[in-house]
Design an enzyme around this catalytic site. Structure first.
Site, PDB file in Angstrom:
ATOM      1  CG  ASN A   1      -1.786   1.434   0.909  1.00  0.00           C
ATOM      2  OD1 ASN A   1      -1.361   2.416   0.646  1.00  0.00           O
ATOM      3  ND2 ASN A   1      -2.556   1.127   3.085  1.00  0.00           N
TER       4      ASN A   1
ATOM      5  CE  LYS B   1      -1.210   1.074   6.695  1.00  0.00           C
ATOM      6  NZ  LYS B   1      -2.648   1.181   7.054  1.00  0.00           N
TER       7      LYS B   1
ATOM      8  NE  ARG C   1      -4.389   3.556  -1.966  1.00  0.00           N
ATOM      9  CZ  ARG C   1      -3.265   4.449  -1.316  1.00  0.00           C
ATOM     10  NH1 ARG C   1      -2.336   4.989  -1.238  1.00  0.00           N
ATOM     11  NH2 ARG C   1      -4.702   5.755  -1.029  1.00  0.00           N
TER      12      ARG C   1
ATOM     13  CG  HIS D   1      -7.927   7.374   0.297  1.00  0.00           C
ATOM     14  ND1 HIS D   1      -8.270   9.198   1.037  1.00  0.00           N
ATOM     15  CD2 HIS D   1      -7.313   7.676   0.101  1.00  0.00           C
ATOM     16  CE1 HIS D   1      -7.130   9.715   0.707  1.00  0.00           C
ATOM     17  NE2 HIS D   1      -6.091   8.108   0.749  1.00  0.00           N
TER      18      HIS D   1
ATOM     19  NE  ARG E   1      -2.435  14.882  -1.350  1.00  0.00           N
ATOM     20  CZ  ARG E   1      -2.862  13.512  -0.799  1.00  0.00           C
ATOM     21  NH1 ARG E   1      -3.936  13.225  -2.346  1.00  0.00           N
ATOM     22  NH2 ARG E   1      -2.347  12.491  -0.563  1.00  0.00           N
TER      23      ARG E   1
ATOM     24  N   GLY F   1      -6.604   9.843  11.648  1.00  0.00           N
ATOM     25  CA  GLY F   1      -8.147   9.489  11.841  1.00  0.00           C
ATOM     26  C   GLY F   1      -7.896   8.747  13.053  1.00  0.00           C
ATOM     27  CD  GLU F   2      -5.838   3.842  12.294  1.00  0.00           C
ATOM     28  OE1 GLU F   2      -5.093   3.417  13.110  1.00  0.00           O
ATOM     29  OE2 GLU F   2      -6.015   3.342  10.657  1.00  0.00           O
TER      30      GLU F   2
ATOM     31  CD  GLU G   1      -5.968   1.739   2.595  1.00  0.00           C
ATOM     32  OE1 GLU G   1      -6.211   2.305   1.610  1.00  0.00           O
ATOM     33  OE2 GLU G   1      -5.125   1.652   3.501  1.00  0.00           O
TER      34      GLU G   1
END
Length: 398
Positions: free
Chosen positions: A8, A15, A89, A178, A238, A331-332, A384
């Protein structure tokens, strides 16, 4: 039993998981991050223990070489020939791909041609593929597209209000990104809700790249990224959505070409541009709480406000919401940003965090909302890589 490497490659990270399939047993996993920054990080699990290395990692080619060398060095595999397949990915599949695909010359050419739609990602994805293909010539390779999950959007959501021939002739439309993460996290959220037949999930994939999706009954009906992964919410480097008129204005004022200004939008904006500190939210959090940096505070407030606006929009589109799921690096892990985001929508939607639960650090799926919250708020570490490995085995018929 076969060994599958799931790769990924993000805009500044790589990852990976090496899995035994179809049991989905993880042999090793790890992360190469801060690619392109002054000091990069490489983490790989060896016999359940994390081995860490800080070293300059200028690009994705170096990241791949670092990973492959480590697999043999730490005897995770005795030979790279033990790896049967690699799933990659790929961010942008355009309208060419509505599912994953076994890699061939035609698929590579199409992904390369789509690089202008995902300039930070598709080239990195191809670099990763080429490096793995060279090191593992015997292995089968599969591309898993981030855009595939969003192919369920209807025309009124993926079309732009431009002359219609720009879509019919030039394929200008919203594609999203995503998707592999949004699919995995929404499935996990539905399971955590008890697998109801009907569900309304808002997934907040917040990492160096960030996107929001509205998922109804397991199908994506809208998403924040657009024609390219530059659109939507503010990200690490971005800009996200910006008034289109800003582009010609900056070109004139700065005496720069469109490509030069687009480079600023992609690589010098977002958290980096507002904070002046870093594209990494951890650096900004450190500057905020340890130094009281005002630009770091502004960055957090702006970021939270933009994300919460999308949550409000998708709440309306879904006709309500059963769960808001946070995932990916920010987010995590960034509890203070989750709090700011939910605070922005708490009064309107009756959603509240349990502060104690929100501040817990864990690798497990968990609910962090208050027991009286009308919407469940979840933290679901994205995986993912498992989704990539599943598609790789399915398509290669391993």
């Amino acid at each position: 039993m076969v060994k599958v490497m799931a790769v990924n490659a993000g805009s500044s990270s790589l990852k990976f998981q090496l899995l035994n399939m179809p049991s989905e047993e993880v042999i090793t996993s790890g992360l190469v991050e801060r690619i392109g920054l002054e000091v990069g990080n490489f983490v790989i699990k060896v016999n359940g223990e994390k081995r860490k290395l800080e070293t300059p990692i200028p690009d994705h080619q170096v990241a791949v070489d670092l990973l492959l060398d480590a697999l043999v060095k730490h005897h995770i595999v005795e030979s790279l020939d033990e790896i049967d397949a690699v799933g990659h990915r790929v961010v942008h599949g355009g309208e060419d791909f509505n599912d994953s695909v076994v890699v061939d010359e035609d698929a590579v050419k199409k992904v390369e041609a789509l690089a202008e739609l995902a300039p930070l990602h598709n080239p990195a994805n191809i670099i990763g593929y080429n490096a793995f293909k060279k090191a593992l010539p015997h292995a089968g390779h599969v591309f898993v597209f981030d855009t595939a999950f969003h192919q369920t959007l209807d025309k009124e959501r993926y079309l732009y209000p431009l002359p219609l021939e720009y879509y019919t002739d030039l394929k200008v439309r919203k594609y999203g990104a995503h998707g592999t993460s949004h699919k995995y996290v929404s499935q996990q959220a539905i399971e955590m809700l008890g697998n109801p037949k009907e569900s309304r999930i808002i997934v907040c994939h917040l990492g160096n790249g960030a996107s929001i999706s509205a998922v109804q009954d397991g199908n994506c009906i809208d998403t924040s990224m657009g024609f390219t992964p530059l659109a939507g919410v503010m990200m690490g480097t971005r800009s996200g959505d910006v008034d289109p008129s800003v582009m010609p204005y900056l070109c004139k004022k700065l005496n720069k070409s469109v490509d030069e200004v687009l480079e600023i939008y992609n690589k010098k904006s977002g958290m980096l541009g507002i904070s002046g500190i870093s594209s990494d939210s951890r650096d900004i959090e450190n500057a905020l709480f340890n130094e009281g940096n005002e630009r770091a505070l502004l960055t957090g407030l702006l970021y939270a406000r933009i994300v919460s606006k999308y949550i409000g929009q998708y709440y309306a589109e879904l006709g309500g919401c059963d769960a808001i799921a946070f995932t990916a690096g920010v987010g995590e892990n960034a509890a203070y940003l989750r709090r700011l985001i939910i605070d922005n929508v708490s009064r309107a939607f009756g959603v509240f965090l349990d502060e104690e639960l929100n501040n817990i650090r864990s690798d497990e799926n968990r609910v962090i909302s208050h027991q009286y919250s009308q919407i469940k708020v979840m933290v679901i570490p994205t995986n993912e890589e498992v989704m990539i490995a599943r598609d790789t085995v399915r398509l290669l018929e391993l």
